[in-house]
Design a protein around this motif. Structure first.
Motif, PDB file in Angstrom:
ATOM      1  N   LEU A  58       2.148  -4.818  -3.858  1.00  0.00           N
ATOM      2  CA  LEU A  58       0.789  -5.256  -4.181  1.00  0.00           C
ATOM      3  C   LEU A  58       0.790  -6.450  -5.139  1.00  0.00           C
ATOM      4  CD1 LEU A  58      -1.049  -1.825  -4.591  1.00  0.00           C
ATOM      5  CD2 LEU A  58      -1.174  -3.410  -2.663  1.00  0.00           C
ATOM      6  N   SER A  59       1.757  -6.483  -6.054  1.00  0.00           N
ATOM      7  CA  SER A  59       1.859  -7.615  -6.984  1.00  0.00           C
ATOM      8  C   SER A  59       2.212  -8.902  -6.244  1.00  0.00           C
ATOM      9  CB  SER A  59       2.915  -7.340  -8.044  1.00  0.00           C
ATOM     10  OG  SER A  59       2.552  -6.234  -8.814  1.00  0.00           O
ATOM     11  N   ILE A  60       3.158  -8.819  -5.331  1.00  0.00           N
ATOM     12  CA  ILE A  60       3.547 -10.004  -4.556  1.00  0.00           C
ATOM     13  C   ILE A  60       2.384 -10.480  -3.693  1.00  0.00           C
ATOM     14  CG2 ILE A  60       5.045 -10.804  -2.680  1.00  0.00           C
ATOM     15  CD1 ILE A  60       7.237  -9.021  -3.934  1.00  0.00           C
ATOM     16  N   CYS A  61       1.685  -9.548  -3.047  1.00  0.00           N
ATOM     17  CA  CYS A  61       0.519  -9.935  -2.231  1.00  0.00           C
ATOM     18  C   CYS A  61      -0.561 -10.584  -3.094  1.00  0.00           C
ATOM     19  CB  CYS A  61      -0.047  -8.718  -1.508  1.00  0.00           C
ATOM     20  SG  CYS A  61       0.970  -8.134  -0.160  1.00  0.00           S
ATOM     21  N   GLY A  62      -0.801 -10.036  -4.273  1.00  0.00           N
ATOM     22  CA  GLY A  62      -1.790 -10.615  -5.180  1.00  0.00           C
ATOM     23  C   GLY A  62      -1.391 -11.989  -5.668  1.00  0.00           C
TER      24      GLY A  62
END
Length: 126
Positions: A58-62
């Motif tokens: 989720l951090s990478i996508c954000g």
């Protein structure tokens, strides 16, 4: 701040359950709450690892979404056109193994059942 951290923890946990339940529903003939219960059973003892993986994802996508929005969408005159094109291209282009995709999708061709009636699109301007 405390509410935000609790929200993040619950969101990551439910995302891990949800993704695992979708895999369970594909691999086994169960779906819905039964798949969620099975994913809960599978996650027992591995919640920390699953949480780290989902939080990282989720951090990478954000981060990718934030960079794309800042530079490409709202970049305007702040970034040059060439920079916006390069950054947008790098973020959007993904390597897809087309042979593996073809083999994966080709497995479904044997399960294709044609329609019993021949439906034709007719002139509907009447």
């Amino acid at each position: 701040m405390v509410i935000g951290v609790l929200y993040l923890i619950v969101h990551v946990y439910i995302t891990a359950l949800w993704h695992l339940a979708s895999v369970v529903s594909v691999l086994e003939p169960v779906y819905g709450l039964v798949a969620m219960k099975k994913s809960y059973e599978l996650l027992k003892g591995k919640i920390r690892v699953a949480g780290i993986l989902v939080f990282g994802y989720l951090s990478i996508c954000g981060l990718v979404s934030m960079i794309f929005s800042t530079v490409v969408v709202h970049g305007g005159d702040k970034y040059g056109v060439f920079t916006r094109i390069i950054v947008g291209g790098v973020i959007i282009i993904r390597g897809i193994d087309k042979t593996a995709l073809h083999e994966h999708l080709g497995g479904y061709l044997g399960e294709y059942v044609p329609l019993k009636s021949s439906l034709q699109m007719e002139n509907l301007d009447a």
